[in-house]
Design an enzyme around this catalytic site. Structure first.
Site, PDB file in Angstrom:
ATOM      1  N   SER A 150       0.840  -1.193   0.000  1.00  0.00           N
ATOM      2  CA  SER A 150       0.000   0.000   0.000  1.00  0.00           C
ATOM      3  C   SER A 150       0.888   1.261   0.000  1.00  0.00           C
ATOM      4  CB  SER A 150      -0.959  -0.055   1.195  1.00  0.00           C
ATOM      5  OG  SER A 150      -2.004   0.872   1.039  1.00  0.00           O
ATOM      6  N   ASP A 226     -10.060  -5.558  -3.311  1.00  0.00           N
ATOM      7  CA  ASP A 226      -9.465  -4.534  -2.439  1.00  0.00           C
ATOM      8  C   ASP A 226     -10.344  -3.282  -2.459  1.00  0.00           C
ATOM      9  OD1 ASP A 226      -7.820  -2.391  -1.511  1.00  0.00           O
ATOM     10  OD2 ASP A 226      -6.020  -3.499  -2.093  1.00  0.00           O
ATOM     11  N   HIS A 259      -7.342  -6.092   0.811  1.00  0.00           N
ATOM     12  CA  HIS A 259      -6.162  -5.259   1.099  1.00  0.00           C
ATOM     13  C   HIS A 259      -5.394  -5.737   2.340  1.00  0.00           C
ATOM     14  CE1 HIS A 259      -4.091  -1.498   0.144  1.00  0.00           C
ATOM     15  NE2 HIS A 259      -4.109  -1.127   1.406  1.00  0.00           N
TER      16      HIS A 259
END
Lengths: 281, 281
Positions: A150, A226, A259
């Protein structure tokens, strides 16, 4: 450069250890974690994968949740997980304590604006100070790869592409690919770097991939379930540049994955094997 | 018996899911987590490993930190992780909020004393109510094994030995082997069960192993650098009974390993493979 050992635990015959040290670059005390595979010794120094974590994380999230050590032990790769921002009293935070800026959200850049620039120098910390510290204190060689998740995927891509002589290979899970076009990145860049968008391009993976001759192999994994995919991550923007420039970039989309670290643990062994090809070449 | 799904994440092509449900046995709402391997389906129900966690844990610790899913996916075994005590308003806790009694410390027994007995019925919850719920709602068959850590290792050993028709195999990491002789166990048993020590023997693995004909295969792993080894865990007391009775009990001591999930993740794949021999036989 002295280190204070905070914890140690044996895992897959190697060792997970946490340390605290004074960072000159960040003007604060910092904590990091290292995994040393069983074969690491002064007569057999091992290569290092630097792992950059995402928003809100510390050195602990990856080490506790990524399930990376069995493969790292097998491949003989050390893993270093730094914190995600400067820390401590006197380090400024988001005015409202938001999760996406300030503490836990250093974005792996060197801030140029007040009041951030005194401490928020994570780019230099990751590229220069931390590897020097690691190489001075642990049985590692100078072979380095970089990965992250991320915000840390953004960090891995940008740091890796800007320092291709330093890192053999780059990988990322769910990276913020084009931060200057998305809310997380715009908020961070505006505060840390100011309004001049030419400075933002220096920390934007898509812009760097356009501008630089990229020879380093890159692997990106992205979950299709995600929640941040379309608004914050935008892997298609990176894919477009990679294809236009015919670069050695693999972007894999995985149906159903989100995620979380459950996604990361499902594919981290493949990332370690990917890096091992180049670290051990 | 209805379930509320709280979360789901794909991991190693299977699914990790958390649920909440009303427990009649515990008179409160409870949360549990399940990992379903990719092959699990209504036409291919899979066996289940029940995992009992240690003091202070919830359904999350094992699922996030044990790195069990790659092997569970490969072997086709579901894993169910319940909470470690009843929860919620009205459930009494240790008077001083200590970590080793009350909330997060149900000790997998049926309390007989006030004010504990209304809610603290974890033995019946694990043996009866939870498996019924799991078998009614998920693609699993009736094959069950049981494992756990520390207080949960005590739970796995005692529940497994008292219900040998229900569990094909038993394993434990760092179990409290002889709770009626150590501080953690004595505090819990005195409050939950009262002063009559004959009732304590019903929840003490060493006493049960002495008293019962134990046919179920048992695997125990213990780290030699575990801070609780000598004062709370005492695997030598279990080893002595197993040897005297020539039982199918393997107790392995691992130099350098501590009480943490780093130890568990290093050997959980071997526990899953151990149980798979019997679950799939």
């Amino acid at each position: 450069m002295s280190l204070t050992n905070l914890s140690q635990a044996k895992v897959f015959e190697g060792w997970h250890k946490q340390y605290q040290h004074r960072s000159d670059v960040l003007s604060c005390d910092m904590r990091f974690a290292i995994y040393l595979p069983p074969e690491a010794s002064s007569t057999n120094p091992v290569p290092v994968l630097y792992w950059l974590s995402g928003l809100t994380c510390t050195d602990e999230n990856f080490m506790q949740k990524a399930a990376a050590f069995q493969k790292a032990a097998e491949l003989g790769i050390a893993i270093v997980a730094p914190d995600t921002s400067p820390r401590g009293e006197g380090v400024p935070d988001d005015a409202e304590g938001a999760y996406d800026f300030g503490l836990g959200a250093g974005f792996y850049l060197n801030a140029t604006q007040e009041p951030w620039k005194q401490h928020y120098q994570m780019y230099s910390y990751i590229v220069d100070e931390l590897p020097q510290l690691i190489e001075a204190h642990f049985p590692v060689n100078k072979q380095k790869a970089i990965s992250g998740h991320s915000m840390g995927g953004h960090g891995a891509l940008t740091i890796g592409m800007k320092n291709q002589d330093q890192y053999t290979s780059i990988s990322a899970f769910s990276p913020i690919c084009h931060p200057m076009t998305v809310p997380w990145g715009q908020k961070a860049f505006r505060h840390y770097l100011g309004e001049d968008k030419s400075t933002w391009e220096q920390y934007d993976a898509v812009e760097l991939m356009k501008a630089l001759p990229v020879k380093t192999p890159i692997l990106v994994d992205q979950g299709e379930a995600d929640n941040f995919l379309n608004d914050q991550l935008k892997p298609e923007t990176l894919q477009a540049v990679a294809e236009a420039k015919q670069l050695d970039v693999q972007i894999r989309l995985h149906p159903g994955y989100d995620h979380s670290y459950f996604f990361i643990q499902s594919f981290i062994s493949e990332h370690l094997a990917f890096h091992a090809q180049f670290l051990k070449a």
